[in-house]
Design a protein around this motif. Structure first.
Motif, mmCIF file in Angstrom:
data_model
loop_
_atom_site.group_PDB
_atom_site.id
_atom_site.type_symbol
_atom_site.label_atom_id
_atom_site.label_comp_id
_atom_site.label_asym_id
_atom_site.label_seq_id
_atom_site.Cartn_x
_atom_site.Cartn_y
_atom_site.Cartn_z
ATOM 1 N N UNK A 41 11.843 -82.403 74.978
ATOM 2 C CA UNK A 41 12.319 -82.173 76.354
ATOM 3 C C UNK A 41 12.138 -80.725 76.779
ATOM 4 N N UNK A 42 11.562 -80.545 77.967
ATOM 5 C CA UNK A 42 11.356 -79.210 78.501
ATOM 6 C C UNK A 42 10.040 -78.572 78.101
ATOM 7 N N UNK A 43 9.279 -79.280 77.260
ATOM 8 C CA UNK A 43 7.986 -78.746 76.824
ATOM 9 C C UNK A 43 6.873 -79.743 77.163
ATOM 10 N N UNK A 44 5.634 -79.258 77.163
ATOM 11 C CA UNK A 44 4.490 -80.121 77.436
ATOM 12 C C UNK A 44 4.214 -81.022 76.234
ATOM 13 N N UNK A 45 3.557 -82.122 76.523
ATOM 14 C CA UNK A 45 3.140 -83.002 75.430
ATOM 15 C C UNK A 45 2.130 -82.286 74.566
ATOM 16 N N UNK A 46 2.245 -82.507 73.250
ATOM 17 C CA UNK A 46 1.456 -81.782 72.259
ATOM 18 C C UNK A 46 0.618 -82.769 71.458
ATOM 19 N N UNK A 47 -0.647 -82.463 71.289
ATOM 20 C CA UNK A 47 -1.525 -83.287 70.461
ATOM 21 C C UNK A 47 -1.056 -83.241 69.012
ATOM 22 N N UNK A 48 -1.059 -84.408 68.353
ATOM 23 C CA UNK A 48 -0.675 -84.490 66.953
ATOM 24 C C UNK A 48 -1.882 -84.855 66.082
ATOM 25 N N UNK A 49 -2.514 -85.972 66.394
ATOM 26 C CA UNK A 49 -3.642 -86.434 65.580
ATOM 27 C C UNK A 49 -4.427 -87.470 66.362
ATOM 28 N N UNK A 50 -5.702 -87.626 66.001
ATOM 29 C CA UNK A 50 -6.524 -88.668 66.594
ATOM 30 C C UNK A 50 -7.504 -89.191 65.557
ATOM 31 N N UNK A 51 -8.036 -90.383 65.846
ATOM 32 C CA UNK A 51 -8.985 -91.003 64.924
ATOM 33 C C UNK A 51 -10.003 -91.787 65.729
ATOM 34 N N UNK A 52 -11.269 -91.604 65.415
ATOM 35 C CA UNK A 52 -12.326 -92.293 66.138
ATOM 36 C C UNK A 52 -12.544 -93.692 65.564
ATOM 37 N N UNK A 53 -13.429 -94.441 66.189
ATOM 38 C CA UNK A 53 -13.728 -95.791 65.729
ATOM 39 C C UNK A 53 -14.371 -95.783 64.340
ATOM 40 N N UNK A 54 -14.993 -94.680 63.990
ATOM 41 C CA UNK A 54 -15.607 -94.552 62.661
ATOM 42 C C UNK A 54 -14.692 -93.839 61.682
ATOM 43 N N UNK A 55 -13.416 -93.716 62.061
ATOM 44 C CA UNK A 55 -12.367 -93.187 61.171
ATOM 45 C C UNK A 55 -12.442 -91.689 60.935
ATOM 46 N N UNK A 56 -13.061 -90.952 61.851
ATOM 47 C CA UNK A 56 -13.007 -89.494 61.773
ATOM 48 C C UNK A 56 -11.678 -89.034 62.365
#
Length: 114
Positions: A41-56
């Motif tokens: 609350x009170x802060x911007x959304x922060x990226x945590x992790x992502x994964x592509x279709x090829x599992x990168x």
């Protein structure tokens, strides 16, 4: 239309673990980049992790070595395994899917506290 439903949040002590899951529905999901953001609350959304279709996988520096993201393209699900949790990890965690535009889940609360 893409829909995302998170589960697995809760209260955990510092140093503990939690596993977040996200069920993704829609067509062509296997082509999407899937991931997680978090927000305090009170802060911007922060990226945590992502994964592509090829599992990168890509991780924020703040979670690298503690969190692990995975996906099951057959079941259209992604999982965020969170280990060695810290109080600073307390946030609402959102599952996301991206192919051009970005789709968001409704969020699940993670609280790290003794």
């Amino acid at each position: 239309q893409v829909q995302l439903v998170e589960s697995g949040g809760g209260l955990v002590q510092p140093g503990g673990s939690l596993k977040l899951s996200c069920a993704v529905s829609g067509s062509g999901i296997s082509s999407y980049v899937l991931g997680w953001y978090r927000q305090v609350p009170g802060k911007e959304r922060e990226f945590v992790a992502s994964i592509t279709s090829s599992a990168t996988a890509v991780y924020a520096d703040s979670v690298k070595g503690r969190f692990a993201i995975s996906r099951d393209n057959a079941k259209n699900t992604i999982v965020l395994q969170m280990d060695r949790l810290k109080p600073d990890d307390t946030a609402t965690y959102y599952c996301v899917a991206r192919l051009g535009r970005l789709y968001w889940g409704q969020g699940t609360q993670v609280t790290v506290s003794s």
